[in-house]
Write an enzyme that holds these catalytic residues in place. Structure first.
Site, PDB file in Angstrom:
ATOM      1  N   HIS A  33       0.771  -1.199   0.121  1.00  0.00           N
ATOM      2  CA  HIS A  33      -0.063   0.037  -0.083  1.00  0.00           C
ATOM      3  C   HIS A  33       1.001   1.379   0.167  1.00  0.00           C
ATOM      4  O   HIS A  33       0.500   2.291  -0.586  1.00  0.00           O
ATOM      5  CB  HIS A  33      -0.724   0.090   1.174  1.00  0.00           C
ATOM      6  CG  HIS A  33      -1.960  -0.932   1.416  1.00  0.00           C
ATOM      7  ND1 HIS A  33      -1.399  -2.000   2.288  1.00  0.00           N
ATOM      8  CD2 HIS A  33      -3.037  -1.211   0.685  1.00  0.00           C
ATOM      9  CE1 HIS A  33      -2.792  -2.861   2.128  1.00  0.00           C
ATOM     10  NE2 HIS A  33      -3.602  -2.297   1.186  1.00  0.00           N
ATOM     11  N   LYS A 143      -1.127  -4.372  -8.679  1.00  0.00           N
ATOM     12  CA  LYS A 143      -1.186  -5.629  -9.712  1.00  0.00           C
ATOM     13  C   LYS A 143      -1.613  -6.949  -9.121  1.00  0.00           C
ATOM     14  O   LYS A 143      -1.742  -7.969  -9.719  1.00  0.00           O
ATOM     15  CB  LYS A 143       0.027  -5.679 -10.601  1.00  0.00           C
ATOM     16  CG  LYS A 143       0.277  -4.291 -11.780  1.00  0.00           C
ATOM     17  CD  LYS A 143       1.312  -4.875 -12.647  1.00  0.00           C
ATOM     18  CE  LYS A 143       1.342  -3.865 -13.651  1.00  0.00           C
ATOM     19  NZ  LYS A 143       2.608  -4.056 -14.581  1.00  0.00           N
ATOM     20  N   VAL A 171       4.306  -5.745  -4.624  1.00  0.00           N
ATOM     21  CA  VAL A 171       5.617  -5.853  -3.619  1.00  0.00           C
ATOM     22  C   VAL A 171       5.525  -7.184  -2.804  1.00  0.00           C
ATOM     23  O   VAL A 171       4.521  -7.864  -2.275  1.00  0.00           O
ATOM     24  CB  VAL A 171       5.535  -4.624  -2.395  1.00  0.00           C
ATOM     25  CG1 VAL A 171       6.499  -4.671  -1.462  1.00  0.00           C
ATOM     26  CG2 VAL A 171       5.428  -3.175  -3.197  1.00  0.00           C
ATOM     27  N   SER A 180       0.350  -9.072   1.564  1.00  0.00           N
ATOM     28  CA  SER A 180      -1.052  -8.899   1.589  1.00  0.00           C
ATOM     29  C   SER A 180      -1.690  -8.675   2.930  1.00  0.00           C
ATOM     30  O   SER A 180      -0.920  -9.582   3.697  1.00  0.00           O
ATOM     31  CB  SER A 180      -1.776 -10.538   1.081  1.00  0.00           C
ATOM     32  OG  SER A 180      -2.968 -10.459   1.292  1.00  0.00           O
ATOM     33  N   SER A 181      -2.541  -8.283   3.193  1.00  0.00           N
ATOM     34  CA  SER A 181      -3.147  -7.928   4.565  1.00  0.00           C
ATOM     35  C   SER A 181      -3.415  -9.445   5.121  1.00  0.00           C
ATOM     36  O   SER A 181      -3.649  -9.875   6.331  1.00  0.00           O
ATOM     37  CB  SER A 181      -4.456  -7.113   4.744  1.00  0.00           C
ATOM     38  OG  SER A 181      -4.092  -6.021   4.112  1.00  0.00           O
TER      39      SER A 181
END
Ligand code: PAF
Length: 280
Positions: A33, A143, A171, A180-181
């Site tokens: 993010h 992406k 990333v 990812s969260s």
């Protein structure tokens, strides 16, 4: 950084700021993010981020209730990254009445949509609402959510929204796992296993670049490999970048996409690849 919670406050602030760049998020921010914020800042416009866990894009058996909500930590990170305005509305602020007008995007039943009915309608609807609230000049998406980015580009183009959509590279952790969260849900053993998804996509990309043309065989062997290591696979697919449909034999620009579960955690990843094709 201003933190605003109502549509009226946000509209007033954006009116003063002029043209803005917009980064929509569901919070629980990570370096992926922050890369979106950094890329937005490079465009020289004030940056607005939103933080809203959108109930419309979660299925009844999904993790809406448990999705990590970390507003204060997210706000600190956004301020440090140079974000100017954070819009963090409540569910009733975004949906003051039942949302009976919704967007029904194409490809909504494909790939991730096949196992997440209604997900992309929920994403497209909330993003269109956010676009109408913020009215940004440009908007940035990762992406990693390749199908989401594809659908939002289509929505923006076909509905003539005056917004430039920018896709930002995924990333990754040092071992290749896409940030990812949801990685926070992984147990220690699952976290060790998780990079296999990226490794398998890399092997498929290498095979495509080496001229392999039996796409179904490549997909099937990736599914078998993941299954052998304890994954429950939703899909592994090779698609054309231009359409997200199966590529014709002369389409060079492909993307390998996968979604699979490790325990209770659903991970997605993808890799763009340009393969050699015979000129006709
Ligand atoms: O990618 C996400 O975080 C969400 O799907 C988005 C685009 C913020 C819409 O809720």
């Amino acid at each position: 950084m201003q933190m605003l919670h109502t549509v009226a406050e946000l509209r007033a602030a954006v009116h003063l700021a002029g043209a803005v760049a917009f980064v929509p998020t569901m919070g629980n921010l990570h370096a992926g993010h922050l890369e979106l914020i950094r890329t937005a800042r490079q465009r020289g416009l004030p940056v607005v981020a939103s933080l809203f866990v959108n109930p419309l894009q979660f299925g009844p058996a999904e993790d809406f209730e448990h999705y990590p909500r970390t507003l204060q930590a997210d706000a600190t990170q956004l301020a440090e990254a140079g974000c100017h305005i954070l819009f963090a509305p409540s569910v009733t602020e975004m949906y003051p009445e039942a949302q009976t007008c919704t967007v029904s995007p194409p490809l909504a039943d494909e790939l991730c949509g096949a196992s997440r009915p209604g997900h992309f309608a929920g994403v497209a609807t909330v993003v269109l609402k956010l676009f109408n609230i913020v009215q940004p000049r440009l908007a940035l998406f990762g992406k990693k959510d390749y199908q989401q980015l594809f659908i939002l580009r289509l929505l923006t183009r076909q509905l003539n929204l005056p917004i430039e959509i920018i896709g930002v590279d995924t990333v990754r952790a040092e071992d290749g796992l896409a940030l990812s969260s949801r990685n926070g849900y992984l147990s220690t053993a699952e976290r060790i296993e998780a990079p296999r998804l990226h490794q398998i996509l890399q092997a498929m990309a290498a095979a495509l670049m080496a001229g392999k043309t039996d796409l179904v065989a490549l997909e099937n062997s990736a599914v078998a490999e993941l299954t052998r290591h304890g994954w429950q696979v939703d899909y592994v697919q090779i698609r054309a970048q231009s359409s997200l449909l199966a590529p014709t034999p002369i389409e060079a620009a492909c993307v390998v996409l996968a979604a699979a579960r490790l325990g209770n955690t659903r991970l997605i990843d993808n890799l763009e690849v340009t393969r050699p094709v015979q000129a006709v």
